[in-house]
Each structure stands twice: as C-alpha cells, then as structure tokens.
Motif scaffolding. Structure first.
Motif, PDB file in Angstrom:
ATOM      1  N   ALA A  74       8.818 -14.180  70.998  1.00  0.00           N
ATOM      2  CA  ALA A  74      10.153 -14.201  71.605  1.00  0.00           C
ATOM      3  C   ALA A  74      10.153 -15.102  72.832  1.00  0.00           C
ATOM      4  CB  ALA A  74      10.558 -12.782  72.003  1.00  0.00           C
ATOM      5  N   PRO A  75      11.311 -15.692  73.172  1.00  0.00           N
ATOM      6  CA  PRO A  75      11.411 -16.533  74.366  1.00  0.00           C
ATOM      7  C   PRO A  75      10.971 -15.822  75.641  1.00  0.00           C
ATOM      8  CG  PRO A  75      13.354 -16.811  72.986  1.00  0.00           C
ATOM      9  CD  PRO A  75      12.575 -15.677  72.395  1.00  0.00           C
ATOM     10  N   SER A  76      11.244 -14.509  75.727  1.00  0.00           N
ATOM     11  CA  SER A  76      10.852 -13.754  76.918  1.00  0.00           C
ATOM     12  C   SER A  76       9.332 -13.746  77.080  1.00  0.00           C
ATOM     13  CB  SER A  76      11.367 -12.317  76.835  1.00  0.00           C
ATOM     14  OG  SER A  76      10.845 -11.660  75.695  1.00  0.00           O
ATOM     15  N   GLU A  77       8.614 -13.745  75.949  1.00  0.00           N
ATOM     16  CA  GLU A  77       7.151 -13.749  76.002  1.00  0.00           C
ATOM     17  C   GLU A  77       6.632 -15.104  76.468  1.00  0.00           C
ATOM     18  OE1 GLU A  77       6.738 -10.479  72.383  1.00  0.00           O
ATOM     19  OE2 GLU A  77       6.057 -12.540  72.074  1.00  0.00           O
ATOM     20  N   VAL A  78       7.319 -16.164  76.080  1.00  0.00           N
ATOM     21  CA  VAL A  78       6.940 -17.506  76.537  1.00  0.00           C
ATOM     22  C   VAL A  78       7.172 -17.626  78.044  1.00  0.00           C
ATOM     23  CG1 VAL A  78       7.380 -19.979  76.314  1.00  0.00           C
ATOM     24  CG2 VAL A  78       7.444 -18.512  74.285  1.00  0.00           C
ATOM     25  N   LYS A  79       8.254 -17.022  78.516  1.00  0.00           N
ATOM     26  CA  LYS A  79       8.559 -17.042  79.950  1.00  0.00           C
ATOM     27  C   LYS A  79       7.461 -16.334  80.743  1.00  0.00           C
ATOM     28  CE  LYS A  79      12.169 -15.773  83.278  1.00  0.00           C
ATOM     29  NZ  LYS A  79      13.501 -15.126  83.448  1.00  0.00           N
ATOM     30  N   THR A  80       7.033 -15.179  80.252  1.00  0.00           N
ATOM     31  CA  THR A  80       5.955 -14.437  80.908  1.00  0.00           C
ATOM     32  C   THR A  80       4.659 -15.241  80.878  1.00  0.00           C
ATOM     33  OG1 THR A  80       6.929 -12.308  80.313  1.00  0.00           O
ATOM     34  CG2 THR A  80       4.588 -12.310  80.859  1.00  0.00           C
ATOM     35  N   LEU A  81       4.385 -15.857  79.732  1.00  0.00           N
ATOM     36  CA  LEU A  81       3.194 -16.694  79.602  1.00  0.00           C
ATOM     37  C   LEU A  81       3.200 -17.802  80.643  1.00  0.00           C
ATOM     38  CD1 LEU A  81       0.692 -17.832  78.080  1.00  0.00           C
ATOM     39  CD2 LEU A  81       2.298 -19.047  76.593  1.00  0.00           C
ATOM     40  N   LYS A  82       4.319 -18.472  80.783  1.00  0.00           N
ATOM     41  CA  LYS A  82       4.427 -19.585  81.725  1.00  0.00           C
ATOM     42  C   LYS A  82       4.174 -19.112  83.161  1.00  0.00           C
ATOM     43  CE  LYS A  82       7.306 -23.689  82.457  1.00  0.00           C
ATOM     44  NZ  LYS A  82       7.408 -23.753  83.921  1.00  0.00           N
ATOM     45  N   GLU A  93      -7.258 -17.245  80.812  1.00  0.00           N
ATOM     46  CA  GLU A  93      -7.824 -17.325  79.467  1.00  0.00           C
ATOM     47  C   GLU A  93      -6.677 -17.578  78.500  1.00  0.00           C
ATOM     48  OE1 GLU A  93     -10.852 -14.747  76.779  1.00  0.00           O
ATOM     49  OE2 GLU A  93      -8.949 -13.739  77.180  1.00  0.00           O
ATOM     50  N   ALA A  94      -6.702 -18.729  77.861  1.00  0.00           N
ATOM     51  CA  ALA A  94      -5.651 -19.106  76.913  1.00  0.00           C
ATOM     52  C   ALA A  94      -6.002 -18.564  75.534  1.00  0.00           C
ATOM     53  CB  ALA A  94      -5.505 -20.622  76.864  1.00  0.00           C
ATOM     54  N   ASN A  95      -5.121 -17.736  74.988  1.00  0.00           N
ATOM     55  CA  ASN A  95      -5.348 -17.172  73.656  1.00  0.00           C
ATOM     56  C   ASN A  95      -4.390 -17.720  72.608  1.00  0.00           C
ATOM     57  OD1 ASN A  95      -7.630 -15.268  73.764  1.00  0.00           O
ATOM     58  ND2 ASN A  95      -6.418 -14.289  75.372  1.00  0.00           N
ATOM     59  N   ILE A 100      -2.630 -23.167  76.451  1.00  0.00           N
ATOM     60  CA  ILE A 100      -3.414 -24.392  76.679  1.00  0.00           C
ATOM     61  C   ILE A 100      -2.499 -25.513  77.166  1.00  0.00           C
ATOM     62  CG2 ILE A 100      -4.739 -26.219  75.522  1.00  0.00           C
ATOM     63  CD1 ILE A 100      -5.925 -24.044  73.716  1.00  0.00           C
ATOM     64  N   HIS A 101      -1.328 -25.624  76.531  1.00  0.00           N
ATOM     65  CA  HIS A 101      -0.363 -26.665  76.917  1.00  0.00           C
ATOM     66  C   HIS A 101       0.077 -26.490  78.372  1.00  0.00           C
ATOM     67  CE1 HIS A 101       3.168 -29.281  76.799  1.00  0.00           C
ATOM     68  NE2 HIS A 101       3.873 -28.266  77.276  1.00  0.00           N
ATOM     69  N   PHE A 102       0.438 -25.255  78.750  1.00  0.00           N
ATOM     70  CA  PHE A 102       0.903 -25.016  80.122  1.00  0.00           C
ATOM     71  C   PHE A 102      -0.194 -25.330  81.139  1.00  0.00           C
ATOM     72  CE2 PHE A 102       4.148 -21.830  78.378  1.00  0.00           C
ATOM     73  CZ  PHE A 102       5.198 -22.717  78.550  1.00  0.00           C
ATOM     74  N   MET A 103      -1.457 -24.956  80.828  1.00  0.00           N
ATOM     75  CA  MET A 103      -2.548 -25.208  81.763  1.00  0.00           C
ATOM     76  C   MET A 103      -2.860 -26.697  81.861  1.00  0.00           C
ATOM     77  SD  MET A 103      -3.019 -22.257  82.931  1.00  0.00           S
ATOM     78  CE  MET A 103      -4.409 -22.630  83.998  1.00  0.00           C
ATOM     79  N   ALA A 104      -2.841 -27.389  80.730  1.00  0.00           N
ATOM     80  CA  ALA A 104      -3.119 -28.827  80.731  1.00  0.00           C
ATOM     81  C   ALA A 104      -2.032 -29.588  81.489  1.00  0.00           C
ATOM     82  CB  ALA A 104      -3.226 -29.338  79.297  1.00  0.00           C
TER      83      ALA A 104
END
Length: 294
Positions: A74-82, A93-95, A100-104
């Motif tokens: 869900a988009p909300s999960e991407v927001k939390t990830l970011k 730790e990227a799972n 990985i994209h956000f950290m790079a």
C-alpha cells in the motif's frame, strides 16, 4: 566474529517487546536490528517507538540497524519506508528493492537483508556500487555457495568492501505472500484478521498428516517448521562470516546467544535435537546434519 539479533519477526504486545529489548541492552549482542518486517498492521510499536528504542539501545554502545518491510502492498507502507530510510541517524537494513532505491538516492550505506535475492558476486558488486556495506546471505544458501560467492568477490577485488552475515538461529523466513496464513488458519479474512497473530508469539506450527513439522506460519510469512541452528557449525564459518545472526524467538534467545559465544571457544553444544541445519550443509533444509557425520 560479531553476533547480531535480527528483527523481531513475530507480533508481541508492546510491553513484552520493550521488556525483551531492555534485556538485550545488557546482553553480549553486538548488532541489533529493529523494526516491523512482516506486516504493517502490527502497530503495537509505531515508527517513532522503534526510533526511540533504537536511540536507547545505541546509547548502550551497540550498533542499531532499522529493518524495513519485505513486502509492501500500500502507498502508506511506502511512505513509512521512506521515512525510515530518511531517519538521518541509523543504518538501514533493506528488505526490498524500494528500500535500496531510497538509500542509494541519499548516497547512504545500507545492509542488504536476507529477503533480497542476491546470489552471486556480480549482484554484490552492483549493490556495493549503490551503497551496500553488509550482505545478509539468503537463508536457503549453503556454506559451499557462500565460499563460491566470496571467492568471486575476491576475484573482483571487492571482498574488503562489505561484511557477510549469516542467519544462524531461529525459524527460517522462507517466503512472503499477499495472503495472511495466520488469519486463514482461523477462518478469517485478511482485512478482518483482528490481529490474531498476537496469540502466536512464536508463530503457528503446521504439521503434515504424518505429524511431521513442515512449516511455521507467521502472518504473511512462511517459516521453517523446525528451528534452524548452526551452533555446532561455527568453526566452519571461520574466514567466511563476519556476523552471525540470531532471530528472536523468545527471551530464551538471549540464552542461546550466550551458548553461541561459548561454543565459539570450542566444543559441541547439546540441547538442539529436533532442530535443523540442512541448508548450510547443502542438503534438504529440514534435515539435521550432525557434527559426528562431518
């Protein structure tokens, strides 16, 4: 060789989580992974709570790593990830590839977790160029495979650029699904699960008709039926493995951490009958390759 405690894979009440990690602060673990990696509906601790706990543990001199979800839906999960990736303080730790994209994008170092399918030296080089500093080997790989990968890294002159970590204790996280198996086992729909996985603090064991332990279900995650245990394989990790990971099962995990540290000094450990170590020995994962067979 360092010892880590992987992220808590189960859904525990907030008080139990906090009590566990206060015990962890006094333990001999070198690296602590924190965060929800299985299901975003598990909100006993929210992102701010994990961050507060992380700062408290880091103040004890341990390295703290924030672990991200393995399957985002869900988009909300991407927001939390970011927001986790942009915490500005702690290693991540990227799972999944999104992390990985956000950290790079930020040019920040990160750990590649066991949920990422990284099986060869060329993939490791690609991830290193994006910022990876530690690789957690996928749980289904063997010592022979690890040797082959690290040999390839030596040939590419990149082995010195990262640490290798191996999952060595706990129910192995084998797969993730959009379905919630714990809810299904109670005849509930995923959207009406009532967070029933909190009733199974170490997952729900699934047996075959013959009574064999096959899987352990944990929400959307399928785990090994037996606990994986490489305590008697530590000597075979020498020169290959930088970090040995134990996955929290209960407070007994900290006792196992001490056993691992003592086993490193020599001698065989007992009391792990019924557990498995097959993948490490390149045989069926649910088998137990005893040291006497070596």
């Amino acid at each position: 060789m360092q010892y880590s405690l992987g992220p808590l894979l189960y859904f525990w009440p907030k008080a139990q989580v906090e009590d566990f990690y206060h015990q962890v602060m006094a333990s001999q673990a070198d690296i602590i992974y924190l965060g929800e990696t299985v299901c975003s509906k598990r909100r006993e601790l929210r992102s701010r709570d994990w961050l507060a706990l992380a700062r408290e543990i880091a103040a004890c001199g341990k390295q703290v790593v924030l672990s991200t979800m393995a399957l985002l839906e869900a988009p909300s999960e991407v927001k939390t990830l970011k927001s986790l990736c942009e915490n500005g303080e702690l290693l991540v730790e990227a799972n999944d590839v999104g992390a990985i994209h956000f950290m790079a994008e930020q040019r920040k170092p990160f750990v590649v977790g066991p949920a990422i399918n990284c099986y060869n030296a060329q993939s490791i080089k690609y991830l290193l160029d994006l910022g990876m500093c530690r690789w957690v080997m996928p749980v289904e790989l063997s010592r022979d495979w690890l040797m082959k990968v690290l040999s390839g890294c030596e040939n590419l002159n990149i082995r010195h650029r990262f640490e290798a970590e191996v999952f060595a204790y706990g129910h192995l996280p084998l797969a993730y699904s959009a379905r919630c198996f714990t809810a299904r086992s109670e005849n509930r729909a995923k959207d009406d699960c009532e967070l029933c996985c909190i009733k199974y603090p170490t997952g729900r064991l699934m047996k075959s008709q013959e009574g064999q332990k096959v899987f352990n279900i944990n929400g959307i995650q399928t785990q090994s039926g037996d606990c994986y245990n490489l305590i008697n394989d530590l000597s075979s990790m020498a020169g290959l493995v930088d970090v040995v990971r134990l996955s929290p099962q209960s407070t007994e995990t900290l006792a196992w951490l001490e056993r691992f540290r003592q086993a490193k000094e020599g001698g065989l450990a007992s009391g792990y009958e019924g557990q498995c170590n097959g993948y490490w020995h390149n045989i069926a994962g649910m088998r137990n390759h005893s040291h006497s067979q070596s």
